[in-house]
Enzyme design. Structure first.
Site, PDB file in Angstrom:
ATOM      1  N   SER A   7       1.320 -10.174  10.144  1.00 28.08           N
ATOM      2  CA  SER A   7       0.626  -9.025   9.563  1.00 28.08           C
ATOM      3  C   SER A   7      -0.865  -9.075   9.865  1.00 28.08           C
ATOM      4  O   SER A   7      -1.558 -10.040   9.514  1.00 28.08           O
ATOM      5  CB  SER A   7       0.849  -8.999   8.046  1.00 28.08           C
ATOM      6  OG  SER A   7      -0.022  -8.086   7.433  1.00 28.08           O
ATOM      7  N   HIS A  41       3.887   1.345  11.424  1.00 25.34           N
ATOM      8  CA  HIS A  41       2.762   1.205  12.358  1.00 25.34           C
ATOM      9  C   HIS A  41       2.749   2.280  13.437  1.00 25.34           C
ATOM     10  O   HIS A  41       1.816   2.359  14.218  1.00 25.34           O
ATOM     11  CB  HIS A  41       2.800  -0.169  13.035  1.00 25.34           C
ATOM     12  CG  HIS A  41       2.591  -1.311  12.092  1.00 25.34           C
ATOM     13  ND1 HIS A  41       3.571  -2.222  11.796  1.00 25.34           N
ATOM     14  CD2 HIS A  41       1.528  -1.664  11.345  1.00 25.34           C
ATOM     15  CE1 HIS A  41       3.109  -3.112  10.927  1.00 25.34           C
ATOM     16  NE2 HIS A  41       1.881  -2.796  10.628  1.00 25.34           N
ATOM     17  N   GLU A  43       0.580  -0.906  16.056  1.00 26.27           N
ATOM     18  CA  GLU A  43      -0.141   0.300  15.650  1.00 26.27           C
ATOM     19  C   GLU A  43      -1.104   0.738  16.745  1.00 26.27           C
ATOM     20  O   GLU A  43      -1.173   1.917  17.092  1.00 26.27           O
ATOM     21  CB  GLU A  43      -0.912   0.048  14.352  1.00 26.27           C
ATOM     22  CG  GLU A  43      -1.766   1.234  13.915  1.00 26.27           C
ATOM     23  CD  GLU A  43      -2.710   0.929  12.758  1.00 26.27           C
ATOM     24  OE1 GLU A  43      -3.870   1.371  12.784  1.00 26.27           O
ATOM     25  OE2 GLU A  43      -2.253   0.223  11.811  1.00 26.27           O
ATOM     26  N   CYS A  74       0.863  -1.177   0.000  1.00 28.40           N
ATOM     27  CA  CYS A  74       0.000   0.000   0.000  1.00 28.40           C
ATOM     28  C   CYS A  74       0.904   1.232   0.000  1.00 28.40           C
ATOM     29  O   CYS A  74       2.133   1.127   0.100  1.00 28.40           O
ATOM     30  CB  CYS A  74      -0.915   0.015   1.227  1.00 28.40           C
ATOM     31  SG  CYS A  74      -0.018   0.225   2.792  1.00 28.40           S
ATOM     32  N   CYS A 110       2.865   5.536   8.699  1.00 26.36           N
ATOM     33  CA  CYS A 110       1.827   5.747   7.685  1.00 26.36           C
ATOM     34  C   CYS A 110       1.043   7.017   8.011  1.00 26.36           C
ATOM     35  O   CYS A 110       0.654   7.224   9.169  1.00 26.36           O
ATOM     36  CB  CYS A 110       0.896   4.546   7.651  1.00 26.36           C
ATOM     37  SG  CYS A 110      -0.548   4.779   6.594  1.00 26.36           S
TER      38      CYS A 110
END
Length: 652
Positions: free
Chosen positions: A222, A73, A125, A12, A95
């Protein structure tokens, strides 16, 4: 047997950005560090280590002056503060979507609200997000929400700000929020699921429903890969999650006619290609037969499915349609209504035979052997994709204000309606937003819900950013005596505030004009443009004193060049005192008319004869150059004719 590969499979935007930042930083002198895994993919992490990115789970091991790349994260707030205190340099590969959630958690704390995170409590995260708020609550789903509410009735009264892990399954988030909205009295909800994640999950679900075997590629740590697997298992009887191609076996594909392939956001394109190639080989081995010439011929044609994007060549144009060769068995065409929104346009005005054209497959009819295409729908889809990408990239877009509605305005951005709340319009509270209709504005997209065709934007974030940049530039270059062209923003009894480029400075009433004035309104009004210069400034207190008067011109010298004792001048009465009146001879220079020189008779007070603002003729009777004082007389002009008459000879 075909293998359907998800278009959204692989890195991504956030992961791609993180890896690129790490590779770039590793190439600099001395290399760099990462705290834990930069992304959840062991193969990528190992590759980064070979490039010079050292890994540690202990922040205190990183020496002062070294550089650490913060993982995608995000990181604990305490860890970041500790690194900064020790002089460790940081490069944030977090991100942008995660950074936004961290800010929402911090904002909740500043507003006295309690932050709630819907997600996996053990995921880095989520742990990072939780650290940005005080006493943050983390729920892994609706059952955890119910248990917390049942534990204490007072929980329902706590002001809550709800966010969600970027990779959370939407159903879990929406179900949890429904419970909180129903049970709690003060809840703010922010849908922070990554748009790319939602698209990836939706596509995986769609493919899984079409195939006999579904392969999900990604690291077993993940979260987004795990969720993809869970989603596929609900729709496909045979799902396998792998990390590399060597985990595949021919037995997996026995009895299957079609297989699907998707991958988590941390899976490199190289691994996906390896798996795709291996699946094709394993499928061929499972079939155990040679492909016939007819099968090979059929495979040479492109397979069309509803919703596919295809590129073809225009082969013919008629008044009602355009025929396109897309390399498929079916004859493909675009109706005129699907070529353009303009009903009066002719096809030949838009395309020509031989042109390459990208289209959207609307419908495939294998029985009759044709496929309907649409350029119009593809163009619309691209606009939405650009809008969605603009959220991730924080791109500044331009649009036109088309209407005012309840709570804000609507801006048309490439044909998409973007709602801008009044608070984000960049206008003062209570301003007439209808005045913005027709204006071109710049804005950022803050929220997109493609399913509901809802887009929210902010003009204020762009204007504030531009204003801050202008402020920084002004403070970096400001000097005493420097001239600016400014705009009057507000007025007080003692002066005016002038915007000189993102920063307001004050012009005291005494610096507005050489003439004596009572209020600033005598010389300017809000919105006027003024040429000003800097008298003084204080960067720490962010205060600037400005002037308008041209000090290169000496009003006293102007007076001396224009008048001498005995001259008559037309002056303006500026102030009345008990002993006389002050009059402006030239701007910036006043003279005194003593009460005895106001009239040719005795008066009790100056206002019996004069009023402020009145223009009168006076005679200059004395000038004190050293003290810069001027004596004026009205009486001298009144009595002079009489004196001359007395001296004239008497006629007999």
């Amino acid at each position: 047997m075909p293998v359907i590969l998800a278009k959204s499979a692989g890195f991504c935007y956030g992961v791609k950005r993180a890896v690129a930042l790490a590779e770039q930083t590793a190439g600099e002198d001395g290399g760099c560090w990462m705290l834990g895994d930069l992304i959840h993919n062991a193969h990528v992490v190992e590759d980064l280590r070979r490039r010079g990115v050292r890994k540690t789970d202990r922040p205190e091991e990183i020496p002062a002056g070294q550089t650490v790349v913060l993982r995608s994260h995000g990181e604990l707030r305490s860890v970041l503060e500790g690194l900064e205190a020790r002089g460790v340099k940081t490069v944030s590969a977090t991100c942008p979507n995660v950074v936004r959630i961290q800010r929402l958690a911090a904002q909740a704390e500043s507003e006295g609200r309690r932050c709630v995170v819907i997600g996996d409590p053990n995921h880095p995260e989520v742990r990072g997000i939780a650290s940005w708020g005080r006493d943050t609550l983390v729920f892994d789903g609706p059952e955890a929400v119910k248990m917390w509410l049942a534990a204490d009735a007072e929980h329902r009264k706590i002001p809550l700000t709800v966010v969600v892990q970027t990779t959370c399954i939407r159903e879990i988030f929406e179900t949890s929020c429904e419970i909180l909205k129903k049970e709690c009295t003060n809840v703010k909800i922010f849908d922070t699921i990554c748009n790319a994640t939602h698209q990836r999950q939706s596509e995986a679900a769609q493919i899984a429903a079409m195939v006999d075997v579904m392969v999900v590629v990604g690291d077993r740590k993940s979260a987004n890969t795990k969720h993809l697997t869970e989603i596929c298992m609900k729709r496909c009887p045979r799902v396998v999650q792998i990390e590399r191609a060597d985990e595949l076996s021919p037995d997996l594909f026995n009895g299957c006619s079609v297989a699907g392939l998707t991958a988590g956001a941390s899976t490199p394109a190289g691994i996906i290609k390896e798996v795709y190639a291996a699946m094709s080989e394993e499928i061929k081995a499972a079939e155990g037969k040679e492909e016939s010439f007819e099968e090979l011929l059929n495979q040479s044609f492109k397979t069309l499915n509803n919703g596919d994007r295809v590129t073809g060549i225009v082969t013919a144009i008629t008044p009602n349609e355009v025929q396109v060769d897309v390399g498929a068995k079916q004859a493909a065409y675009i109706k005129l209504s699907e070529l353009s929104d303009d009903p009066n346009v002719k096809p030949e005005d838009l395309v020509h035979v031989g042109d390459e054209i990208e289209t959207w497959v609307v419908r495939v009819n294998d029985v009759e052997g044709y496929a309907e295409l649409s350029k119009k729908r593809l163009d619309a889809a691209k606009v939405w994709e650009n809008i969605e990408q603009a959220v991730e990239d924080k791109t500044i877009l331009e649009g036109t204000v088309t209407e005012e509605n309840k709570g804000g305005i609507v801006v048309s951005v490439k044909g998409v309606r973007v709602f801008v709340p009044a608070s984000q319009s960049g206008q003062p509270r209570g301003a007439d937003l209808s005045a913005m209709k027709g204006q071109k504005v710049q804005l950022r997209i803050t929220e997109v819900n493609r399913a509901r065709r809802r887009v929210v934007g902010s003009i204020r974030s762009v204007t504030e950013e531009a204003r801050k940049a202008a402020q920084a530039e002004l403070w970096a270059n400001i000097e005493v005596g420097k001239h600016y062209t400014g705009t009057v923003k507000s007025m007080t009894s003692y002066g005016v505030f002038v915007d000189i480029g993102g920063v307001d400075g004050m012009v005291h009433i005494s610096e507005l004009s050489w003439s004596r004035i009572k209020t600033p309104a005598e010389v300017c009004k809000v919105g006027d443009t003024l040429e000003v210069y800097v008298i003084s400034f204080d960067p720490e207190k962010h205060k600037i004193s400005l002037g308008v008067k041209d000090h290169s011109v000496d009003p006293w010298q102007v007076f001396m060049d224009k008048y001498k004792v005995g001259d008559v001048a037309n002056v303006r009465i500026v102030k009345l005192m008990s002993f006389g009146a002050f009059a402006e001879v030239v701007p910036g220079v006043d003279g005194l008319i003593h009460i005895s020189q106001i009239a040719d008779r005795r008066i009790d007070k100056p206002e019996d004869v004069l009023s402020e603002g009145q223009m009168v003729d006076v005679k200059i009777t004395a000038v004190d150059e050293e003290k810069k004082k001027i004596s004026l007389s009205i009486r001298a002009l009144l009595t002079a004719p009489a004196a001359e008459a007395d001296e004239a000879p008497v006629e007999e």
